[in-house]
Design a protein around this motif. Structure first.
Motif, PDB file in Angstrom:
ATOM      1  N   LYS A 123       0.993  -1.334   0.102  1.00  0.00           N
ATOM      2  CA  LYS A 123       0.202  -0.395  -0.482  1.00  0.00           C
ATOM      3  C   LYS A 123       0.509   1.669  -0.442  1.00  0.00           C
ATOM      4  O   LYS A 123       0.430   2.502  -0.025  1.00  0.00           O
ATOM      5  N   ASN A 124       2.176   1.266   0.065  1.00  0.00           N
ATOM      6  CA  ASN A 124       3.507   2.513  -0.128  1.00  0.00           C
ATOM      7  C   ASN A 124       3.549   2.396  -1.436  1.00  0.00           C
ATOM      8  O   ASN A 124       4.087   1.503  -2.245  1.00  0.00           O
ATOM      9  N   ALA A 125       4.093   3.592  -1.743  1.00  0.00           N
ATOM     10  CA  ALA A 125       4.955   4.733  -2.935  1.00  0.00           C
ATOM     11  C   ALA A 125       5.852   5.637  -2.531  1.00  0.00           C
ATOM     12  O   ALA A 125       5.453   6.302  -2.118  1.00  0.00           O
ATOM     13  N   PHE A 126       6.992   5.409  -3.130  1.00  0.00           N
ATOM     14  CA  PHE A 126       7.910   6.207  -3.390  1.00  0.00           C
ATOM     15  C   PHE A 126       8.022   6.960  -4.828  1.00  0.00           C
ATOM     16  O   PHE A 126       7.815   5.648  -5.664  1.00  0.00           O
ATOM     17  N   ALA A 127       7.955   8.005  -4.981  1.00  0.00           N
ATOM     18  CA  ALA A 127       7.867   8.839  -6.387  1.00  0.00           C
ATOM     19  C   ALA A 127       9.003  10.120  -7.014  1.00  0.00           C
ATOM     20  O   ALA A 127       9.205  10.384  -5.704  1.00  0.00           O
ATOM     21  N   ILE A 128       9.259  10.077  -7.906  1.00  0.00           N
ATOM     22  CA  ILE A 128      10.178  11.511  -8.649  1.00  0.00           C
ATOM     23  C   ILE A 128       8.791  12.222  -8.703  1.00  0.00           C
ATOM     24  O   ILE A 128       8.377  11.131  -9.930  1.00  0.00           O
ATOM     25  N   SER A 129       9.165  13.027  -9.358  1.00  0.00           N
ATOM     26  CA  SER A 129       8.311  13.882 -10.746  1.00  0.00           C
ATOM     27  C   SER A 129       9.220  14.573 -10.996  1.00  0.00           C
ATOM     28  O   SER A 129       9.855  16.019 -10.431  1.00  0.00           O
TER      29      SER A 129
ATOM     30  N   GLY B 149       7.912  18.812 -12.798  1.00  0.00           N
ATOM     31  CA  GLY B 149       6.945  19.949 -13.659  1.00  0.00           C
ATOM     32  C   GLY B 149       7.349  21.263 -12.926  1.00  0.00           C
ATOM     33  O   GLY B 149       8.570  22.000 -12.907  1.00  0.00           O
ATOM     34  N   SER B 150       5.851  21.436 -12.795  1.00  0.00           N
ATOM     35  CA  SER B 150       5.970  23.289 -12.540  1.00  0.00           C
ATOM     36  C   SER B 150       6.782  23.918 -11.666  1.00  0.00           C
ATOM     37  O   SER B 150       7.115  24.987 -10.972  1.00  0.00           O
ATOM     38  N   PRO B 151       6.266  23.195 -10.714  1.00  0.00           N
ATOM     39  CA  PRO B 151       6.916  23.609  -9.042  1.00  0.00           C
ATOM     40  C   PRO B 151       8.077  23.071  -8.894  1.00  0.00           C
ATOM     41  O   PRO B 151       8.804  23.106  -7.685  1.00  0.00           O
ATOM     42  N   GLY B 152       8.712  22.076 -10.030  1.00  0.00           N
ATOM     43  CA  GLY B 152      10.417  21.451  -9.765  1.00  0.00           C
ATOM     44  C   GLY B 152      10.174  20.340  -9.770  1.00  0.00           C
ATOM     45  O   GLY B 152       9.689  19.970 -10.376  1.00  0.00           O
ATOM     46  N   LEU B 153      11.280  20.184  -9.395  1.00  0.00           N
ATOM     47  CA  LEU B 153      11.561  18.188  -8.850  1.00  0.00           C
ATOM     48  C   LEU B 153      10.972  18.268  -7.596  1.00  0.00           C
ATOM     49  O   LEU B 153      11.529  18.562  -6.796  1.00  0.00           O
ATOM     50  N   GLY B 154      10.654  16.560  -7.573  1.00  0.00           N
ATOM     51  CA  GLY B 154       9.602  16.588  -6.543  1.00  0.00           C
ATOM     52  C   GLY B 154       9.826  15.293  -6.109  1.00  0.00           C
ATOM     53  O   GLY B 154      10.552  14.251  -6.616  1.00  0.00           O
ATOM     54  N   LEU B 155       9.467  14.618  -5.212  1.00  0.00           N
ATOM     55  CA  LEU B 155       9.934  13.386  -3.887  1.00  0.00           C
ATOM     56  C   LEU B 155       8.745  13.351  -3.353  1.00  0.00           C
ATOM     57  O   LEU B 155       8.800  14.391  -2.870  1.00  0.00           O
ATOM     58  N   GLU B 156       8.590  11.716  -3.173  1.00  0.00           N
ATOM     59  CA  GLU B 156       6.678  11.933  -3.559  1.00  0.00           C
ATOM     60  C   GLU B 156       6.904  10.486  -2.307  1.00  0.00           C
ATOM     61  O   GLU B 156       7.181   9.434  -2.726  1.00  0.00           O
ATOM     62  N   TYR B 157       6.128  10.320  -1.371  1.00  0.00           N
ATOM     63  CA  TYR B 157       5.567   9.584  -0.598  1.00  0.00           C
ATOM     64  C   TYR B 157       3.760   8.876  -0.678  1.00  0.00           C
ATOM     65  O   TYR B 157       3.030  10.569   0.025  1.00  0.00           O
TER      66      TYR B 157
ATOM     67  N   VAL C  89       2.320  12.714   0.656  1.00  0.00           N
ATOM     68  CA  VAL C  89       2.873  14.178   1.029  1.00  0.00           C
ATOM     69  C   VAL C  89       4.097  14.143  -0.113  1.00  0.00           C
ATOM     70  O   VAL C  89       5.136  14.075  -0.492  1.00  0.00           O
ATOM     71  N   VAL C  90       4.180  15.310  -0.484  1.00  0.00           N
ATOM     72  CA  VAL C  90       5.250  15.954  -1.153  1.00  0.00           C
ATOM     73  C   VAL C  90       5.945  17.028  -1.370  1.00  0.00           C
ATOM     74  O   VAL C  90       5.563  18.003  -0.489  1.00  0.00           O
ATOM     75  N   TRP C  91       6.816  16.961  -1.361  1.00  0.00           N
ATOM     76  CA  TRP C  91       8.249  17.326  -1.905  1.00  0.00           C
ATOM     77  C   TRP C  91       8.913  19.031  -3.025  1.00  0.00           C
ATOM     78  O   TRP C  91       9.515  17.465  -3.328  1.00  0.00           O
ATOM     79  N   GLN C  92       8.738  19.436  -3.200  1.00  0.00           N
ATOM     80  CA  GLN C  92       9.166  20.486  -4.665  1.00  0.00           C
ATOM     81  C   GLN C  92      10.051  21.413  -4.844  1.00  0.00           C
ATOM     82  O   GLN C  92       9.844  22.110  -3.507  1.00  0.00           O
TER      83      GLN C  92
ATOM     84  N   ARG D 280       5.437  12.053 -13.135  1.00  0.00           N
ATOM     85  CA  ARG D 280       5.655  11.573 -12.237  1.00  0.00           C
ATOM     86  C   ARG D 280       6.305   9.319 -12.428  1.00  0.00           C
ATOM     87  O   ARG D 280       5.560   9.411 -13.469  1.00  0.00           O
ATOM     88  N   LEU D 281       6.764   8.821 -11.536  1.00  0.00           N
ATOM     89  CA  LEU D 281       7.453   8.060 -12.028  1.00  0.00           C
ATOM     90  C   LEU D 281       6.908   6.944 -10.205  1.00  0.00           C
ATOM     91  O   LEU D 281       8.427   7.585  -9.669  1.00  0.00           O
TER      92      LEU D 281
END
Length: 223
Positions: A28-34, A36-44, A56-59, A218-219
């Motif tokens: 049920k969990n995923a980690f992603a990189i993205s 786009g317009s807000p920049g480079l993002g790291l996501e849980y 939760v995403v930090w961009q 995002r991936l």
């Protein structure tokens, strides 16, 4: 002997069944990189239900010392030196309304810890008024600094599950942040000094800039 074989076979079948069940436990969990317009993002992301996910995403983004020469503004030709940077934390929810589709609706809050645009404008060449020549150094320069901050709700639509069905998943999202009016600082030097009195006019002009685009590719990796 036959009885022991049957017992061993039974134990093996029970063990295999339990192993299969343990392997079928849903991840049920995923980690992603993205990007786009807000920049480079790291996501849980965390799957809450078959149709609901939390994330939760930090961009972050920074474009420093971007130069544009010979820019025409009305009858003047100027040089532009700009810096744009942002740092945003998203707390969001994604809803998938259709069972067999990755189409999703997204909403949440963006914490704008720093969204800033700075522009330095200088004259490209001297200015002549009849027989009088004013050097570009004596004309001076204009420095405009615009900052968005605080909490900004956002809405969007997209395709791609936050927690993909397979190990990896691809997604895209389109939306916007709804922000308050930005803070504006305007300074000018030498002959351009009176321009700094136009701060309020610039702020009023930027009142319409209450929407910050939110476009992401995002991936994701499920675990």
């Amino acid at each position: 002997m036959k009885k022991k074989k049957k017992q061993l076979l039974f134990i093996f079948l029970i063990s295999f069944s339990l192993l299969g069940q343990s392997q079928e436990i849903e991840k049920k969990n995923a980690f992603a990189i993205s990007i786009g317009s807000p920049g480079l993002g790291l996501e849980y992301a965390r799957k809450v239900s078959p149709k609901l996910n939390a994330k939760v995403v930090w961009q972050t983004f920074k474009l420093e010392d971007f130069e544009k020469e010979d820019l025409e503004i009305k009858d003047d030709v100027v040089d532009l030196l700009a810096t744009i940077e942002s740092s945003i934390i998203d707390l969001g929810i994604e809803y998938l309304p259709f069972k067999n589709s990755s189409f999703k609706l997204t909403t949440g809050l963006g914490l704008l810890s720093k969204v800033n645009a700075n522009a330095l404008i200088t004259y490209t060449e001297d200015v002549k008024y009849g027989d009088i020549t004013i050097t570009k150094e004596n004309i001076g320069e204009i420095n405009a600094d615009v900052t968005w901050s605080g909490v900004a709700p956002y809405l969007g639509v997209g395709f791609g599950r936050p927690v993909p069905k397979k190990r990896f998943g691809f997604g895209v999202e389109f939306g916007t942040y709804f922000t308050s009016s930005p803070d504006v600082e305007l300074t000018a030097t030498n002959l351009l000094s009176p321009t700094s009195n136009q701060k309020e006019n610039l702020k009023e002009a930027l009142d319409t800039f209450k929407f910050i685009p939110r476009i992401q590719i995002r991936l994701a990796y499920k675990f």
